[in-house]
Design a protein around this motif. Structure first.
Motif, PDB file in Angstrom:
ATOM      1  N   ALA A 102       0.706  -1.166   0.047  1.00 47.35           N
ATOM      2  CA  ALA A 102      -0.055  -0.020  -0.056  1.00 47.35           C
ATOM      3  C   ALA A 102       0.945   1.231   0.110  1.00 47.35           C
ATOM      4  CB  ALA A 102      -0.806  -0.207   1.173  1.00 47.35           C
ATOM      5  N   VAL A 103       1.808   1.311   0.747  1.00 50.77           N
ATOM      6  CA  VAL A 103       2.945   2.617   0.812  1.00 50.77           C
ATOM      7  C   VAL A 103       3.867   2.528  -0.427  1.00 50.77           C
ATOM      8  CG1 VAL A 103       4.782   3.477   1.854  1.00 50.77           C
ATOM      9  CG2 VAL A 103       3.090   2.256   3.192  1.00 50.77           C
ATOM     10  N   LEU A 104       4.151   1.453  -0.893  1.00 54.86           N
ATOM     11  CA  LEU A 104       4.627   1.600  -2.429  1.00 54.86           C
ATOM     12  C   LEU A 104       4.013   1.959  -3.501  1.00 54.86           C
ATOM     13  CD1 LEU A 104       6.789  -1.964  -2.332  1.00 54.86           C
ATOM     14  CD2 LEU A 104       7.636   0.507  -1.719  1.00 54.86           C
ATOM     15  N   LYS A 105       2.758   1.630  -3.482  1.00 52.73           N
ATOM     16  CA  LYS A 105       1.797   2.017  -4.346  1.00 52.73           C
ATOM     17  C   LYS A 105       1.487   3.783  -4.297  1.00 52.73           C
ATOM     18  CE  LYS A 105      -2.627   1.168  -6.772  1.00 52.73           C
ATOM     19  NZ  LYS A 105      -3.783   0.465  -6.831  1.00 52.73           N
ATOM     20  N   ARG A 106       1.320   4.155  -3.084  1.00 59.16           N
ATOM     21  CA  ARG A 106       1.385   5.533  -2.768  1.00 59.16           C
ATOM     22  C   ARG A 106       2.509   6.154  -3.092  1.00 59.16           C
ATOM     23  NH1 ARG A 106      -2.377   3.425   0.597  1.00 59.16           N
ATOM     24  NH2 ARG A 106      -4.163   4.513   1.596  1.00 59.16           N
ATOM     25  N   ARG A 107       3.529   5.685  -3.148  1.00 61.19           N
ATOM     26  CA  ARG A 107       4.831   6.285  -3.114  1.00 61.19           C
ATOM     27  C   ARG A 107       5.210   6.148  -5.066  1.00 61.19           C
ATOM     28  NH1 ARG A 107       9.654   5.320   0.807  1.00 61.19           N
ATOM     29  NH2 ARG A 107       9.899   7.528  -0.176  1.00 61.19           N
ATOM     30  N   GLY A 108       4.391   5.782  -5.768  1.00 61.32           N
ATOM     31  CA  GLY A 108       4.596   5.623  -7.244  1.00 61.32           C
ATOM     32  C   GLY A 108       5.274   4.700  -7.757  1.00 61.32           C
ATOM     33  N   LEU A 109       5.806   3.631  -6.857  1.00 57.34           N
ATOM     34  CA  LEU A 109       6.796   2.769  -7.049  1.00 57.34           C
ATOM     35  C   LEU A 109       6.304   1.417  -7.839  1.00 57.34           C
ATOM     36  CD1 LEU A 109       9.057   2.978  -3.948  1.00 57.34           C
ATOM     37  CD2 LEU A 109       9.666   3.357  -6.267  1.00 57.34           C
ATOM     38  N   ASP A 166      -8.782   1.912   7.681  1.00 52.65           N
ATOM     39  CA  ASP A 166      -7.331   1.614   7.715  1.00 52.65           C
ATOM     40  C   ASP A 166      -6.532   2.570   6.843  1.00 52.65           C
ATOM     41  OD1 ASP A 166      -7.360  -0.420   9.730  1.00 52.65           O
ATOM     42  OD2 ASP A 166      -8.194  -1.690   8.263  1.00 52.65           O
ATOM     43  N   GLN A 167      -6.980   2.675   5.618  1.00 49.11           N
ATOM     44  CA  GLN A 167      -6.507   3.532   4.319  1.00 49.11           C
ATOM     45  C   GLN A 167      -6.430   4.815   4.997  1.00 49.11           C
ATOM     46  OE1 GLN A 167      -5.182   2.229   1.634  1.00 49.11           O
ATOM     47  NE2 GLN A 167      -6.183   0.205   1.381  1.00 49.11           N
ATOM     48  N   ARG A 168      -7.334   5.310   5.669  1.00 43.03           N
ATOM     49  CA  ARG A 168      -7.377   6.708   5.974  1.00 43.03           C
ATOM     50  C   ARG A 168      -6.376   6.835   6.920  1.00 43.03           C
ATOM     51  NH1 ARG A 168     -13.240   6.585   5.074  1.00 43.03           N
ATOM     52  NH2 ARG A 168     -13.400   5.740   7.107  1.00 43.03           N
ATOM     53  N   GLU A 169      -6.319   6.150   7.816  1.00 43.07           N
ATOM     54  CA  GLU A 169      -5.239   5.871   9.251  1.00 43.07           C
ATOM     55  C   GLU A 169      -3.792   5.980   8.446  1.00 43.07           C
ATOM     56  OE1 GLU A 169      -3.593   6.258  12.806  1.00 43.07           O
ATOM     57  OE2 GLU A 169      -5.509   6.756  12.077  1.00 43.07           O
ATOM     58  N   LEU A 170      -3.707   5.189   7.336  1.00 41.40           N
ATOM     59  CA  LEU A 170      -2.310   4.967   6.717  1.00 41.40           C
ATOM     60  C   LEU A 170      -2.033   6.401   6.100  1.00 41.40           C
ATOM     61  CD1 LEU A 170       0.229   3.631   5.770  1.00 41.40           C
ATOM     62  CD2 LEU A 170      -1.346   2.876   3.824  1.00 41.40           C
ATOM     63  N   ASP A 171      -3.152   7.038   5.423  1.00 42.42           N
ATOM     64  CA  ASP A 171      -2.812   8.291   4.968  1.00 42.42           C
ATOM     65  C   ASP A 171      -2.397   9.194   5.805  1.00 42.42           C
ATOM     66  OD1 ASP A 171      -3.251   7.659   2.266  1.00 42.42           O
ATOM     67  OD2 ASP A 171      -5.330   8.160   2.555  1.00 42.42           O
TER      68      ASP A 171
END
Length: 310
Positions: free
Chosen positions: A257-264, A281-286
């Motif tokens: 999820a983090v790698l996707k948010r980072r554009g990787l 969970d997605q909102r908390e991760l953001d």
């Protein structure tokens, strides 16, 4: 000084949305790790979903890793398997790409039988020729050998060059192993997602093998620690703890999820079972990522990752 030391993140296996292995996506994450200053890379580990890969997929990706790396950093190949022959096949594939070591879990088949386990590791080293990193993980992943057993095993298997200690309390074990295996292994690494990394370093660990989504922060943390900037290392550690706590629950799903948010990566598909992130969970991760945005930028494509954090 140990030949291997520092941050050795676990390279995840990236999949297309339909579940097929995404070699290009996996390569992109590999380049991000090197661009972030990783001392080396481990593949496959638990964070790679290694037990969800077919034997051929593992062998093919090992070959790919050698082509991507081209000798730039030391590579540790995960060779854990249910049988000796399969472990040897993975270790030999590692040897063919110049792996610095193979990381192998204590085999469940030999739980409670240290002589049989010693034979297993001696045979593995004899047939592959690659230095072994003994991964001492607790059940159900491993069998969680006691300190005395690890010391005995390391003494009876010359091919064991490193230990990755993940059985709790890892700090106590690393202290004992660093002192008692000094003549038989080169060094001890910590694991457990780097959630205890500063304690492990204090107690004699030479490096850590975390999941990969915040590699540049782990690199900066260990660099600060080595330079004597212990307060700054603790600041980095404390700022990343909320994310690491979430990672302990969602594991490979959080990483992707983090790698996707980072554009990787394009797809955060996973094969391994486990809890999925829901909308909350997605909102908390953001929120968690927004609070460390100065450390973990969301545009960290290879070639633009910050190598050093001020």
């Amino acid at each position: 000084m140990a030949e291997l030391q520092g941050v050795f993140p676990i390279l995840p296996t990236i999949f297309h949305a339909d579940g097929r292995v995404d070699e290009a996506g996996t390569s992109n994450v590999f380049e991000y790790l090197l661009d972030s200053g990783a001392a080396g890379v481990v593949f496959p580990g638990l964070a790679s979903e290694y037990d969800m890969l077919t034997p051929q997929e593992r062998l093919d990706l090992t070959t790919c890793l050698g082509k991507w790396n081209r000798g730039r950093v030391p590579v540790i190949i995960g060779a854990s398997a249910k049988t000796l022959d399969q472990a040897v096949a993975y270790a030999v594939a590692g040897s063919e790409i110049g792996a610095a070591a193979v990381m192998v879990l204590t085999p469940h088949a030999h739980a409670g039988d240290l002589p049989a386990m010693s034979t297993f590791f001696n045979d593995l080293h004899a047939r592959s020729g690659v230095p072994i990193m003994l991964q001492n993980a607790p059940a159900p992943m491993g069998i969680g050998l006691g300190v005395e057993e690890v010391v005995s095993l390391a003494a009876s298997v010359p091919g064991i060059a490193y230990v990755k200690e993940e059985t709790m309390p890892s700090g106590h074990r690393i202290t004992a192993l660093s002192q008692r295996t000094a003549g038989s292994v080169q060094a001890v690494f910590g694991g457990a997602g780097a959630r205890y990394v500063l304690d492990e370093l204090t107690r004699g660990a030479v490096g850590t093998m975390p999941a990969c989504e915040i590699t540049e922060v782990h690199v900066a943390m260990l660099a600060a620690w080595a330079a004597g900037e212990r307060e700054y290392a603790r600041v980095l550690f404390e700022r990343t703890l909320p994310l690491l706590s979430m990672q302990a629950i969602f594991r490979w799903r959080l990483t992707k999820a983090v790698l996707k948010r980072r554009g990787l990566i394009a797809s955060d598909h996973v094969r391994a079972p486990g809890p999925a992130l829901d909308a909350d969970d997605q909102r908390e991760l953001d929120i968690l990522l927004s609070r460390i945005a100065d450390l973990v930028p969301m545009d960290s494509v290879p070639g633009r990752t910050k190598r050093h954090l001020a």
